[in-house]
Design an enzyme around this catalytic site. Structure first.
Site, PDB file in Angstrom:
ATOM      1  CG  ASP A  11      -0.521   6.080   2.050  1.00  0.00           C
ATOM      2  OD1 ASP A  11      -1.700   5.923   1.720  1.00  0.00           O
ATOM      3  OD2 ASP A  11      -0.029   5.574   3.086  1.00  0.00           O
TER       4      ASP A  11
ATOM      5  CG  HIS B   1      -1.756   1.241   1.278  1.00  0.00           C
ATOM      6  ND1 HIS B   1      -2.679   1.564   0.316  1.00  0.00           N
ATOM      7  CD2 HIS B   1      -1.773   2.280   2.161  1.00  0.00           C
ATOM      8  CE1 HIS B   1      -3.238   2.729   0.604  1.00  0.00           C
ATOM      9  NE2 HIS B   1      -2.697   3.186   1.713  1.00  0.00           N
TER      10      HIS B   1
ATOM     11  CG  HIS C 202      -6.210   7.217   1.249  1.00  0.00           C
ATOM     12  ND1 HIS C 202      -5.838   6.552   0.105  1.00  0.00           N
ATOM     13  CD2 HIS C 202      -5.399   6.757   2.221  1.00  0.00           C
ATOM     14  CE1 HIS C 202      -4.840   5.730   0.377  1.00  0.00           C
ATOM     15  NE2 HIS C 202      -4.553   5.826   1.660  1.00  0.00           N
TER      16      HIS C 202
ATOM     17  CG  ASP D 108      -5.271   3.463   4.305  1.00  0.00           C
ATOM     18  OD1 ASP D 108      -5.772   3.034   5.360  1.00  0.00           O
ATOM     19  OD2 ASP D 108      -4.328   4.273   4.287  1.00  0.00           O
TER      20      ASP D 108
END
Ligand SMILES: [Zn+2]
Length: 972
Positions: free
Chosen positions: A52, A50, A416, A166
């Protein structure tokens, strides 16, 4: 058609660059999935990282320090074992990586894509937030990412899965968009803890989600809730950053543990299988920024999988089969199961907001956190649409770096940890830098096109967008003469109020394109902006109505300082106790309190008060979470507030001062009486007393609303909310305020039997109706503590040596539920919301010569009120990306909520559309190529083809329908 011609057309459509490498013949898609065993419990191991696009580090810091290692290392590991799989998600990162690779590596990657080992999922520029984003920007950032994947890796790389693992709660519009992109499923991890418990008990962690109340099963999508966040199972993280027990399969070794580890893993799988409805479970093997040294995980997983062959494990007499897989292969396996067993998954029709991960921890603070950046992002979108439309009119190219810089910046802002305000301050600063650079370059591109249209030659009038007008600064309007071009990005004529700071309180002559004098009004600026460093700020604001701006067109206004004496005291007149406004739309201010007392609109008079109040924050309130100390907020102003009448030729209004740190204009405009405007500024918030403050604008009415209110989903469909209640699970109201907060992207509405009352916003905010008849919107927050969800900083934005001030607007609409005789109040709200989302963009220049064309319309006629051109941008040579949308829901208006047909053959002034090819929402495949899985209880594919014909370049739209086309055009 010859093969050669076919191939040429095909590559034109895809925009594919010629690839310098050879690749194996593809066997991708569901065909490349490992076979699930109908008689086994199938454990799908899904390796993922994941990543970001900014959070604790900036996007570039993450890329160069972490993500490039992840992708490079995974590619090597995948080549070494054809069973291994990996999913790649964020296209912003993939572009950074791909653009740095040589042809040998690119060929290897293409082969891994073609054989299904490397699967692209989601594929958007970033993994967007779902609360604060607007659907226009979500669609744009998917389009951007999917196009990059298609151009560089072709159809085997087309994502089939939404991967929103997420984001902090999930919107119904995201489900709808995912379905319309052609996705077969979406996956996420974060939902209310009670909802999750209920789903675990009911085996409804896999479900069918109906993303739209208007589009029927076209917006249905299979949805799977991850079992344990998106981490590896406890004790089974083999990443180089983990310390879990590695697998040793050498039986001679005293630490041999393969059989034991297989047993331990099997125990966890048996637990999980209890909570899912089919004989498939998905196991995420990853976490944030994992696989920088991918081999450590893959070698252990290879052994674990081998161990299940050596030491058979069972669940309910079924063999446990463990294998490398992907989310799309999991989807296919579940689909096979439910179809062959005719199993109906639970159908969900609402959304997953708000998200609480514990009893008192509602993630409803981030709906408002970093309130100024939430507005900056919306301005970025506004300018992006303007610049794309102008580029389309000017025969621009898709590869326009000036515009692409803004596309990418706006794509990153949807992330996000970007638009949410949940990133570290230095990362926020980096986002602002990206966005401001993108806006500057796109504004330059748009300004050049505008200049060409105005001058008729290639002169550049050097337009400036005056982005600091909100703090009363603009160097262009400091001159005695200047030129203002106002561009309207809506597909219909609109009148806009243009606001500019002016200096030295001059009088002006303003001439419109027909050489008529334009009335204007000078008011004092909302506050004294002299605290703003490095900018000359003005004490005076000029407003005028730019009337009847043509669709996708502009009007030019010429300003010159007038010689005549200043108007008699053009600034503030102090007057107590008043009715303010015009006959149709007005409001009253209380003589005693200085607060709003009532409003009159659309033939309805309603008692309404409005005040700024604040909650004090508990220690656990932070960037993500909102936890107020008290249920009743305190007033910002201790006693009565100071009011000053502000009126003139453009508006009637009042200035209110709520003590030292909140003030606002309430105004009604003579040329636009469809709303009452609240133009407020709040801050700096003083938390030196050790207590965080979370400020709301609260509207109170006597309406009997029975706990009901309505909020929009990402600016599109409207959802009903019931205070202290959830449709899907038993709600416990331990947080009577925070637990009733919902994201408000464009509006919040209350109503009784007769009257509808709506407040529209200029950015996303948290909002609620805590008591019947009330609406409150959180406008600003500063917290003393970090809320323990990872960001590690308290939210307390500073600027110019002080707490940040937030300026914004609310637009109030009131009327009888039956409508105002012309249209329903809901339709009025749609109109206002669109005009605020795509505000006419103001370009200003000191240049006054060579103005040969003072007005221009991009469309020959306005489109009907219920249709909007959602997207118009260059796509490839002589092809534009063209989206049309129906902007009303079923039942919102007797006339406008009907099906509507638009003839686009003779719509544009500078070009004609000669052919339309319909695509999926993301424009990465032709609609006819889109075959989605069908699910018992939903026959997704059948309806989709229906109502999709394009006859003679006429397009029919159902309520809330968006249709996406590649339009072949011929320029005049
Ligand atoms: Zn994240």
């Amino acid at each position: 058609m010859s093969l050669l011609v076919f191939l040429f057309c095909f590559s034109l459509f895809l925009g594919v660059n010629t690839k310098p490498y050879e690749a194996d013949a593809p066997s991708c898609g569901y065909d490349a999935c490992p076979e699930a065993d109908p008689s086994a419990l199938n454990v799908h191991i899904v390796p993922h990282s994941h990543d970001d696009v900014g959070w604790l580090k900036t996007l570039d810091q993450y890329y160069f320090q972490d993500v490039q290692n992840v992708i490079s290392s995974v590619i090597v590991a995948l080549k070494l074992n054809p069973e291994r799989r990996f999913v790649q998600v964020e296209t912003a990162f993939f572009k950074l990586w791909w653009s740095r690779q040589n042809d040998i590596i690119k060929e290897a990657v293409q082969n891994l894509v073609n054989n299904g080992q490397l699967e692209f999922i989601n594929g958007a520029w970033s993994m967007n937030d779902e609360a604060a984003v607007h659907y226009q920007s979500t669609i744009d950032q998917f389009t951007l990412g999917l196009r990059y994947i298609e151009d560089n890796l072709g159809r085997c790389a087309r994502p089939k899965v939404g991967w929103q693992i997420d984001p902090f709660g999930h919107s119904r519009e995201q489900a709808s968009i995912s379905a319309q992109l052609g996705f077969d499923s979406m996956f996420f991890a974060r939902l209310d803890y009670r909802d999750k418990n209920r789903r675990m008990d009911d085996k409804t962690m896999d479900l069918l989600w109906r993303g739209s109340a208007n589009l029927g099963n076209n917006a249905d999508i299979f949805t799977s809730v991850l079992y344990q966040h998106y981490s590896a199972p406890g004790g089974f993280c083999f990443d180089i950053v983990c310390n879990d027990e590695v697998i040793i399969d050498d039986e001679e070794d005293p630490d041999y543990n393969l059989e034991k580890r297989v047993g331990e893993f099997a125990d966890q799988m048996r637990d999980r299988a209890e909570h899912y409805p089919t004989n498939n479970i998905l196991v995420t093997m990853g976490d944030d920024f994992r696989y920088e040294a991918a081999m450590t995980t893959y070698m252990n997983l290879d052994l674990l999988i081998k161990g299940f062959d050596l030491f058979e494990q069972t669940y309910n007499d079924k063999r446990i089969k463990v294998f490398y897989s992907t989310p799309s292969c999991y989807t296919k396996a579940v689909n096979d199961y439910v179809n062959s067993n005719n199993y109906n998954l639970e159908l969900k029709t609402d959304d997953f907001f708000p998200y609480a991960d514990g009893t008192n921890t509602y993630w409803t603070g981030y709906f408002t956190s970093r309130a100024t950046s939430k507005h900056f992002e919306r301005q970025g979108n506004n300018l992006l649409q303007v610049s794309k439309q102008l580029a389309a009119n000017a025969q621009g190219s898709y590869d326009n770096e000036q515009i692409n810089t803004l596309k990418e910046a706006v794509g990153v802002m949807q992330h996000h940890d970007a638009i949410t305000g949940t990133e570290k301050q230095h990362v926020a600063n980096n986002y602002y830098l990206r966005l401001s650079r993108g806006m500057q370059s796109a504004a330059d591109a748009a300004g050049q096109v505008l200049s060409n249209l105005i001058t008729g030659d290639d002169t550049n009038l050097e337009f400036d967008s005056c982005l600091l007008a909100n703090v009363s600064a603009c160097t262009q309007t400091e001159s005695d003469t200047f030129t203002v071009a106002v561009y309207n990005p809506l597909s219909r004529t609109q009148t806009a109020i243009v606001t500019l700071p002016v200096f030295d309180q001059q009088n002006y002559q303003i001439r419109d394109p027909d050489d008529n004098d334009v009335p204007y009004q000078l008011d004092a600026s909302l506050t004294d902006f002299s605290y703003v460093e490095n900018a000359r700020t003005s004490q005076t604001t000029l407003q005028f109505a730019a009337k009847d701006l043509p669709p996708l067109g502009f009007k030019v206004y010429r300003f010159s300082a007038a010689d005549k004496q200043p108007k008699s005291n053009p600034l503030l007149k102090k007057t107590p106790n008043l009715s303010v406004g015009y006959e149709e739309t007005s409001f009253e201010i209380s003589e005693q309190t200085g607060l709003l007392e009532s409003i009159t609109m659309n033939g309805v008079t309603l008692q309404v008060t409005q005040d700024f109040q604040y909650y004090t924050s508990q220690n656990s309130s932070g960037a993500y979470i909102f936890v107020p100390v008290e249920t009743d907020p305190s007033r910002v102003a201790g006693g009565p507030i100071t009011t000053t009448l502000v009126s003139g030729d453009v508006s009637q209004g009042v200035l209110q001062e709520f003590g030292s740190w909140a003030r606002q204009f309430i105004k009604v405009y003579n040329d636009d009486k469809s709303y009452i405007e609240f133009d407020w500024i709040v801050g700096p918030l003083d938390i030196s007393d050790g207590v965080g403050k979370e400020v709301v604008s609260k509207f109170s009415t006597p309406l009997e609303t029975n706990g009901q209110f309505y909020t929009d989903s990402n600016g599109r469909e409207v959802l009903q909310r019931t205070r202290n209640s959830r449709p899907d699970y038993d709600y416990t109201d331990e947080q009577p305020v925070a637990g009733n907060y919902y994201p408000v992207t464009s509006k919040i509405v209350i109503e009784d039997d007769d009257v509808e009352f709506a407040v529209l916003t200029d950015r996303s905010q948290g909002g609620s109706s805590i008591n019947d008849g009330e609406v409150e919107l959180m406008v600003h927050r500063a917290c003393q503590h970090d809320d323990g969800r990872g960001v590690g900083e308290n939210l307390n934005e500073q600027e110019f040596g002080d707490g940040i001030r937030v300026r914004g607007k609310h637009f109030l609409v009131l009327g009888p539920k039956g409508g105002n005789g012309d249209k329903s109040i809901a339709a009025v709200e749609r109109d206002v919301a669109q005009r605020k989302l795509l505000s006419p963009w103001t370009f200003v220049t000191k240049q006054v010569d060579n103005l040969n064309n003072l007005q221009f319309s991009g469309l020959k006629n306005s489109l009907p009120d219920n249709v909007q051109i959602l997207t118009l941008e260059p796509w490839s040579e002589n092809t534009l990306l063209f989206r049309l949308e129906h902007v009303l829901e079923n039942g919102e208006d007797d006339n406008l909520s009907q099906e509507v047909t638009v003839d686009v053959s003779d719509l544009f002034t500078l070009f004609s559309i000669t052919e339309l090819k319909e695509t999926t929402l993301g424009a990465n495949m032709l609609l006819e190529e889109n075959v989605r899985l069908s699910w018992p209880g939903s026959s997704t594919t059948d309806d989709q083809v229906e109502k999709r014909d394009v006859d003679d370049l006429t397009v029919t739209l159902q309520p809330m329908q968006i249709r996406t086309f590649l339009a072949t055009v011929s320029y005049n």
